[in-house]
Design a protein around this motif. Structure first.
Motif, short mmCIF file in Angstrom:
data_model
loop_
_atom_site.label_atom_id
_atom_site.label_comp_id
_atom_site.label_asym_id
_atom_site.label_seq_id
_atom_site.Cartn_x
_atom_site.Cartn_y
_atom_site.Cartn_z
N LEU A 64 0.81 -1.22 0.00
CA LEU A 64 0.00 0.00 0.00
C LEU A 64 0.84 1.27 0.00
O LEU A 64 0.45 2.27 -0.59
CB LEU A 64 -0.93 0.02 1.21
N ALA A 65 1.99 1.21 0.64
CA ALA A 65 2.81 2.41 0.79
C ALA A 65 3.16 3.07 -0.55
O ALA A 65 3.02 4.29 -0.68
CB ALA A 65 4.06 2.09 1.60
N PRO A 66 3.61 2.32 -1.58
CA PRO A 66 3.92 2.98 -2.86
C PRO A 66 2.69 3.62 -3.51
O PRO A 66 2.79 4.69 -4.12
CB PRO A 66 4.47 1.86 -3.74
N LEU A 67 1.55 2.99 -3.37
CA LEU A 67 0.32 3.55 -3.93
C LEU A 67 -0.06 4.84 -3.22
O LEU A 67 -0.51 5.80 -3.84
CB LEU A 67 -0.82 2.53 -3.84
N GLU A 68 0.14 4.85 -1.91
CA GLU A 68 -0.18 6.04 -1.12
C GLU A 68 0.80 7.17 -1.45
O GLU A 68 0.40 8.32 -1.63
CB GLU A 68 -0.15 5.71 0.36
N ARG A 69 2.09 6.85 -1.55
CA ARG A 69 3.10 7.87 -1.87
C ARG A 69 2.84 8.50 -3.24
O ARG A 69 3.04 9.70 -3.43
CB ARG A 69 4.50 7.27 -1.85
N ALA A 70 2.38 7.70 -4.19
CA ALA A 70 2.08 8.21 -5.53
C ALA A 70 0.76 8.97 -5.57
O ALA A 70 0.45 9.62 -6.56
CB ALA A 70 2.05 7.06 -6.54
N GLY A 71 -0.02 8.89 -4.50
CA GLY A 71 -1.31 9.58 -4.45
C GLY A 71 -2.41 8.83 -5.17
O GLY A 71 -3.49 9.36 -5.40
N PHE A 72 -2.17 7.55 -5.51
CA PHE A 72 -3.19 6.76 -6.19
C PHE A 72 -4.27 6.29 -5.22
O PHE A 72 -5.41 6.07 -5.61
CB PHE A 72 -2.59 5.55 -6.90
N VAL A 73 -3.88 6.11 -3.95
CA VAL A 73 -4.85 5.72 -2.93
C VAL A 73 -4.67 6.59 -1.70
O VAL A 73 -3.60 7.17 -1.48
CB VAL A 73 -4.72 4.22 -2.52
N SER A 74 -5.71 6.64 -0.90
CA SER A 74 -5.65 7.19 0.44
C SER A 74 -5.92 6.03 1.39
O SER A 74 -6.89 5.29 1.21
CB SER A 74 -6.70 8.29 0.63
N TRP A 75 -5.05 5.87 2.35
CA TRP A 75 -5.09 4.70 3.24
C TRP A 75 -5.36 5.16 4.65
O TRP A 75 -4.55 5.87 5.25
CB TRP A 75 -3.77 3.98 3.12
N ASP A 76 -6.50 4.78 5.18
CA ASP A 76 -6.86 5.09 6.56
C ASP A 76 -6.49 3.88 7.41
O ASP A 76 -7.23 2.89 7.45
CB ASP A 76 -8.34 5.41 6.67
N ARG A 77 -5.35 3.96 8.03
CA ARG A 77 -4.85 2.82 8.82
C ARG A 77 -5.77 2.52 10.00
O ARG A 77 -5.90 1.37 10.40
CB ARG A 77 -3.43 3.12 9.30
N ARG A 78 -6.36 3.56 10.57
CA ARG A 78 -7.23 3.37 11.75
C ARG A 78 -8.45 2.52 11.41
O ARG A 78 -8.78 1.59 12.12
CB ARG A 78 -7.64 4.73 12.31
N SER A 79 -9.10 2.84 10.29
CA SER A 79 -10.31 2.10 9.94
C SER A 79 -10.02 0.89 9.06
O SER A 79 -10.89 0.06 8.85
CB SER A 79 -11.30 3.02 9.21
N GLY A 80 -8.79 0.81 8.53
CA GLY A 80 -8.44 -0.32 7.67
C GLY A 80 -9.10 -0.24 6.31
O GLY A 80 -9.47 -1.26 5.74
N THR A 81 -9.25 0.97 5.78
CA THR A 81 -9.86 1.13 4.46
C THR A 81 -8.94 1.89 3.52
O THR A 81 -8.11 2.69 3.94
CB THR A 81 -11.21 1.87 4.53
N VAL A 82 -9.10 1.61 2.25
CA VAL A 82 -8.36 2.29 1.20
C VAL A 82 -9.38 2.89 0.24
O VAL A 82 -10.34 2.23 -0.15
CB VAL A 82 -7.45 1.29 0.44
N THR A 83 -9.17 4.16 -0.12
CA THR A 83 -10.04 4.84 -1.07
C THR A 83 -9.19 5.41 -2.20
O THR A 83 -7.96 5.42 -2.13
CB THR A 83 -10.83 5.98 -0.39
N ARG A 84 -9.86 5.89 -3.23
CA ARG A 84 -9.14 6.52 -4.34
C ARG A 84 -8.44 7.77 -3.84
O ARG A 84 -9.02 8.58 -3.14
CB ARG A 84 -10.12 6.91 -5.45
N GLY A 85 -7.17 7.91 -4.22
CA GLY A 85 -6.38 9.06 -3.80
C GLY A 85 -6.50 10.22 -4.77
O GLY A 85 -7.16 10.12 -5.82
#
Length: 115
Positions: A64-85
Motif C-alpha cells: 500500500l505504501a507505494p500507492l499512497e506515496r504516488a497519491g493513487f490511494v488514500s489509506w486510513d490505517r485506523r479504519s483499515g480502508t483504502v479509497t481513491r487518492g
C-alpha cells in the motif's frame, strides 16, 4: 520540453512511478478493485476494506505504501480502508485498458475483488 513530469523533484517520472506501482499483483488488484467499485459509504467514495475478518483484502502494508506515496490511494490505517487518492485519475486510463483487454492478459493477472 518533455511531456513526462517528475514527482516532487525526485527525477522519477509519473509514468515510472505508475509502472512501479503496477508491477506488483497486489497493487494491481487494489487499483483495479477501486476503479471497478462504485461509491460506498456516507461520503460516496469507493473503498476497500483491509479487514480479512470482514471479507476484505489481505494486503501487506508494503504493497500500500507505494500507492499512497504516488497519491493513487488514500489509506486510513485506523479504519483499515483504502479509497481513491488525489492522483487516482492518473492510473484510471491504464485500468480501463486492462478491463477492455482482460482476455489478452496473462492468466496470473489478478482479478479485482469487488464487494
Amino acid at each position: 520540453m518533455t511531456r513526462t513530469k517528475t514527482l516532487l523533484g525526485t527525477g522519477v517520472s509519473q509514468l515510472d512511478r505508475l509502472f512501479t506501482c503496477l508491477s506488483h499483483p497486489n497493487r494491481r488488484r487494489i487499483l483495479t478493485t477501486l476503479a471497478e467499485s462504485g461509491p460506498r459509504g456516507e461520503d460516496g467514495q469507493a473503498s476497500i476494506s483491509l479487514d480479512p475478518n470482514d471479507g476484505g483484502l489481505e494486503v501487506p502494508d508494503g504493497d500500500l505504501a507505494p500507492l499512497e506515496r504516488a497519491g493513487f490511494v488514500s489509506w486510513d490505517r485506523r479504519s483499515g480502508t483504502v479509497t481513491r487518492g488525489p492522483n487516482f485519475e492518473t492510473v484510471r486510463p491504464f485500468i480501463s485498458l486492462v478491463r477492455e483487454h482482460r482476455e489478452e492478459l496473462p492468466e496470473d493477472w489478478p482479478e479485482p475483488v469487488v464487494r
